[in-house]
Write an enzyme that holds these catalytic residues in place. Structure first.
Site, short mmCIF file in Angstrom:
data_model
loop_
_atom_site.label_atom_id
_atom_site.label_comp_id
_atom_site.label_asym_id
_atom_site.label_seq_id
_atom_site.Cartn_x
_atom_site.Cartn_y
_atom_site.Cartn_z
N SER A 147 107.73 10.22 9.32
CA SER A 147 108.27 8.87 9.04
C SER A 147 109.78 8.95 8.95
CB SER A 147 107.73 8.34 7.71
OG SER A 147 108.39 7.14 7.36
N TYR A 161 105.50 9.82 -1.11
CA TYR A 161 105.39 9.54 0.32
C TYR A 161 106.59 10.11 1.09
CZ TYR A 161 104.98 6.97 4.73
OH TYR A 161 104.88 6.64 6.06
N1 LIG Z 1 103.28 1.59 10.03
C1 LIG Z 1 104.47 2.07 9.87
O1 LIG Z 1 105.45 1.34 9.94
C2 LIG Z 1 104.68 3.55 9.65
C3 LIG Z 1 106.00 4.01 9.57
C4 LIG Z 1 106.23 5.37 9.41
C5 LIG Z 1 105.16 6.25 9.35
N2 LIG Z 1 103.88 5.77 9.43
C6 LIG Z 1 102.79 6.76 9.38
O2 LIG Z 1 101.86 6.49 10.40
C7 LIG Z 1 100.56 6.94 10.00
C8 LIG Z 1 99.58 5.80 10.18
O3 LIG Z 1 99.97 4.74 9.32
P1 LIG Z 1 99.60 3.21 9.55
O4 LIG Z 1 100.80 2.43 9.22
O5 LIG Z 1 98.94 3.04 10.85
O6 LIG Z 1 98.59 3.04 8.32
P2 LIG Z 1 97.16 2.37 8.17
O7 LIG Z 1 97.08 1.11 8.94
O8 LIG Z 1 96.92 2.32 6.70
O9 LIG Z 1 96.17 3.43 8.86
C9 LIG Z 1 95.85 4.63 8.22
C10 LIG Z 1 94.72 5.30 8.97
O10 LIG Z 1 94.37 6.51 8.28
C11 LIG Z 1 92.99 6.48 7.91
N3 LIG Z 1 92.82 7.17 6.62
C12 LIG Z 1 93.30 6.81 5.41
N4 LIG Z 1 92.91 7.70 4.47
C13 LIG Z 1 92.17 8.65 5.12
C14 LIG Z 1 91.48 9.82 4.71
N5 LIG Z 1 91.45 10.21 3.41
N6 LIG Z 1 90.82 10.55 5.64
C15 LIG Z 1 90.80 10.15 6.93
N7 LIG Z 1 91.44 9.06 7.39
C16 LIG Z 1 92.11 8.32 6.49
C17 LIG Z 1 92.64 4.98 7.83
O11 LIG Z 1 91.25 4.71 8.02
P3 LIG Z 1 90.17 4.67 6.78
O12 LIG Z 1 90.68 3.71 5.78
O13 LIG Z 1 88.88 4.28 7.46
O14 LIG Z 1 90.10 6.08 6.26
C18 LIG Z 1 93.45 4.47 9.01
O15 LIG Z 1 92.76 4.74 10.23
C19 LIG Z 1 100.70 7.42 8.56
O16 LIG Z 1 100.87 8.81 8.53
C20 LIG Z 1 101.97 6.72 8.10
O17 LIG Z 1 102.60 7.40 7.05
C21 LIG Z 1 103.62 4.44 9.54
#
Ligand SMILES: NC(=O)c1ccc[n+]([C@@H]2O[C@H](COP(=O)([O-])OP(=O)(O)OC[C@H]3O[C@@H](n4cnc5c(N)ncnc54)[C@H](OP(=O)(O)O)[C@@H]3O)[C@@H](O)[C@H]2O)c1
Length: 255
Positions: A147, A161
């Site tokens: 991130s 985080y």
């Molecule tokens: N969106 C952004 O702007 C952003 C920016 C920087 C970095 N990121 C990074 O991108 C990645 C994805 O984030 P996102 O924004 O797409 O978040 P999100 O919409 O909350 O998606 C998270 C994903 O991880 C799964 N997950 C959560 N806990 C888990 C566990 N214990 N075991 C297995 N799977 C699990 C969730 O599915 P379930 O709930 O079914 O487990 C979901 O598929 C993360 O690492 C986040 O830190 C996101």
């Protein structure tokens, strides 16, 4: 072979059921890979697999990746049907925000278990399958989703985080040095703001402000994530390892 073609490759995307993982899974499928997606909820896995199946062959395997046992089980289950895994995307992640004085110990355990320890356990669990995929000209790939909050100091009180993401960026470099000679590249993508469940509240409240601050004046689009995933997974990215690539409209490095 086309520079960005992934035909014949097998990819695994953790957290591939929504948000950034879904964006990357879609891109990998469209470039020709067969893709395994995994997350905790069986329903979400099945639904995402149905949605993604219009782009190619996708297999859902539910797992709670916050424990090493489940990381090992995921690798074991995939090894039952695959001889090799060419691309492992460690994307599943969680966040937690609370003021300094109230920030609970449990928010350190939850976030570090999933964001930092799981990518290490998963990479280790998949090593035999990754090594089986590696060739001298075309290494296997590990892509960690970090991130920009691991690059700069974030605006929100998300202590565990941002520390987990800075740790993941450094773990990426450490593993890149060790695994390069074994035919595996290890890189990180550092996303800026992308629409997802995790970012929904932040973008609802500050989306326009955040977009206005970025040199490119917008938040991320699904193709921005699909693009970097395909680049790092394909022959185009074969000579890149130990890199942390911001995909953020310039927010993490210029603001
Ligand atoms: N969106 C952004 O702007 C952003 C920016 C920087 C970095 N990121 C990074 O991108 C990645 C994805 O984030 P996102 O924004 O797409 O978040 P999100 O919409 O909350 O998606 C998270 C994903 O991880 C799964 N997950 C959560 N806990 C888990 C566990 N214990 N075991 C297995 N799977 C699990 C969730 O599915 P379930 O709930 O079914 O487990 C979901 O598929 C993360 O690492 C986040 O830190 C996101």
């Amino acid at each position: 072979m086309e520079l960005f073609d992934l035909s014949g490759k097998v990819a695994v995307v953790t957290g591939g059921t929504r948000g950034i993982g879904l964006m990357m899974a879609r891109g990998l499928l469209q470039a020709g890979a067969r893709v395994y997606i995994s997350s905790r909820k069986p329903d979400a896995c099945a639904q995402a697999a149905t949605e993604l199946s219009q782009y190619g062959q996708v297999t859902p395997i539910p797992a709670d990746l916050s424990t090493e046992e489940e990381c090992l089980r995921l690798a074991r289950e995939i090894a039952e049907s695959e001889q090799a895994v060419h691309v492992l995307v460690n994307n599943a992640g969680a966040t937690w925000g609370a003021p300094l004085e109230e920030f609970p110990a449990s928010a350190w355990d939850k976030v570090l278990d999933l964001n930092l320890k799981a990518p290490f356990f998963l990479t280790r669990a998949f090593l035999p399958l990754l090594e089986a995929a590696a060739t001298a000209d075309d290494p296997a790939r590990v892509v960690n989703v970090g991130s920009i909050d691991g690059l700069h100091v974030p605006a929100l009180p998300t202590y565990s985080y941002s520390a987990s993401k800075a740790g993941l960026h450094h773990l990426t470099r450490v593993l890149a040095r060790e695994l390069g000679p074994r035919g595996i590249t290890v890189n990180a993508v550092a996303p800026g703001p992308f629409e997802s469940k995790m970012m929904a509240a932040t973008l609802d409240a500050f989306g326009e402000e955040i977009a206005a601050m970025a040199p490119l004046r917008r938040i991320g689009r699904p193709d921005d994530m699909a693009g970097v995933a395909v680049y790092l997974a394909s022959r185009a990215g074969a000579y890149v390892t130990g890199a942390v690539i911001p995909v953020d409209g310039g927010l993490g490095t210029t603001v």
